[in-house]
Write an enzyme that holds these catalytic residues in place. Structure first.
Site, PDB file in Angstrom:
ATOM      1  N   GLU A  56      -6.339  -0.374  -6.229  1.00 32.08           N
ATOM      2  CA  GLU A  56      -7.325   0.525  -5.630  1.00 32.08           C
ATOM      3  C   GLU A  56      -6.893   1.973  -5.866  1.00 32.08           C
ATOM      4  O   GLU A  56      -5.700   2.292  -5.823  1.00 32.08           O
ATOM      5  CB  GLU A  56      -7.445   0.289  -4.118  1.00 32.08           C
ATOM      6  CG  GLU A  56      -7.841  -1.109  -3.724  1.00 32.08           C
ATOM      7  CD  GLU A  56      -6.649  -1.939  -3.278  1.00 32.08           C
ATOM      8  OE1 GLU A  56      -5.531  -1.384  -3.193  1.00 32.08           O
ATOM      9  OE2 GLU A  56      -6.833  -3.138  -3.034  1.00 32.08           O
ATOM     10  N   HIS A  85       0.829  -1.204   0.000  1.00 32.54           N
ATOM     11  CA  HIS A  85       0.000   0.000   0.000  1.00 32.54           C
ATOM     12  C   HIS A  85       0.867   1.258   0.000  1.00 32.54           C
ATOM     13  O   HIS A  85       1.964   1.247   0.557  1.00 32.54           O
ATOM     14  CB  HIS A  85      -0.902   0.038   1.242  1.00 32.54           C
ATOM     15  CG  HIS A  85      -2.235  -0.600   1.040  1.00 32.54           C
ATOM     16  ND1 HIS A  85      -3.425   0.054   1.279  1.00 32.54           N
ATOM     17  CD2 HIS A  85      -2.572  -1.827   0.600  1.00 32.54           C
ATOM     18  CE1 HIS A  85      -4.433  -0.750   1.000  1.00 32.54           C
ATOM     19  NE2 HIS A  85      -3.935  -1.907   0.588  1.00 32.54           N
TER      20      HIS A  85
END
Length: 322
Positions: A106, A38
């Site tokens: 994402e 991330h």
């Protein structure tokens, strides 16, 4: 027989804590590691987000367990050619124990360079082309590529493992599962969905590995464990495509105000009921998964590892024994 691993959460823990957890996982009898990739955490309470390639290099020095990214988006934030170099070096450092879990990503992590966030179909098309680029570079030959989404000129990887790094493709719906079956060396998904596993296998996945994972919050006080999970990971209970399209942690915090402690209590394994933990993890094996990764929410990591070493992992392995 399924293999049980530990899922390192880069969004919740510092690099030093993740290394400590990797050591503890190996000592507790877990057989593999997964690690998230991330740029941002999902919310401010989680509070971390280390660079996964630095972490994999460090993990290669403190554990002998295989490591898989859960998962990297190799299409937007970093060019596929750069991802190929990073994955190849990870394969060398881990002596062939690295598996490159990849997915369509994402907005939370990939919008940071200011590019428009594509639709799901476009993201899957980008992923397919990225896989083509990465596999070609894994051959060690010079590559020039001019495709719909990516250009590569005169690129060649010189640091390569003995065997190409496996590419495990993530998916949460039928299109992604079919793509994984067609282009992947394995499949990653986060629910014990037997039908999705079947779609992957029918689309070309055959007997290739299927990997999954879940979060739990072990603790002797179940209600306190529910509160901890609700504070740190309410986003786990958000429905639909929100996880793919919301761009900043503040938006996840806003959406998560709709998630109640009751929803966490019903949707996340909390507390120290061994049967509940064993059933939730074992559901993946019963759905046809080959590897299952468990992440402990919150600070009581050693209590979790002691509990799984002494109770849950032996029960799971007993269930797997024919």
């Amino acid at each position: 027989m399924a293999r049980y691993g530990y899922f390192l959460s880069s969004e919740e823990f510092t690099p030093a804590e993740l290394l400590d957890q990797a050591r503890a996982a190996e000592q507790a009898g877990f057989e593999a590691l997964a690690i998230s990739d991330h740029f941002h955490p999902w919310n401010g309470e989680q509070g971390q987000s280390s660079f996964v390639w630095s972490m994999i290099g460090a993990l290669s020095q403190v554990t002998s367990l295989p490591v898989t990214t859960f998962v990297t988006c190799p299409t937007v934030r970093m060019h596929p050619a750069v991802n190929a170099q990073a994955a190849a070096t990870a394969g060398v450092l881990t002596q062939g124990r690295f598996r490159f879990g990849i997915g369509s990503g994402e907005a939370l992590n990939e919008h940071i360079l200011g590019d428009a966030w594509p639709t799901a179909d476009v993201r899957l098309d980008m992923l397919e082309e990225a896989v083509q680029v990465i596999r070609n570079l894994f051959t060690g030959e010079e590559l020039t590529h001019r495709g719909r989404h990516y250009t590569v000129e005169n690129a060649r990887l010189y640091t390569l493992p003995e065997q190409p790094v496996p590419l495990y493709v993530s998916g949460f719906g039928p299109k992604a599962a079919a793509l994984a079956g067609r282009i992947g060396d394995g499949f990653v998904t986060m629910a014990p969905d037997e039908e999705l596993v079947g779609q992957f296998r029918r689309a070309g996945g055959g007997r290739k590995p299927v990997l999954g994972g879940l979060k739990v919050c072990w603790g002797t006080d179940r209600q306190q464990a529910v509160k901890t999970a609700h504070r740190l990971w309410p986003n786990e209970q958000l429905p639909g495509e929100l996880a793919q399209v919301l761009p900043v942690p503040a938006h996840f915090e806003q959406a998560s105000t709709l998630v109640t402690e009751e929803m966490i209590s019903e949707g996340v394994v909390c507390g120290d009921d061994a049967a509940e933990h064993t059933d939730a993890v074992g559901a993946f094996a019963r759905a046809g998964f080959d590897e299952v990764y468990v992440n402990q929410i919150g600070p009581d990591q050693q209590g979790f590892f002691d509990f799984y070493r002494s109770t849950v992992l032996p029960r799971l392995r007993e269930e797997d024994t024919p």
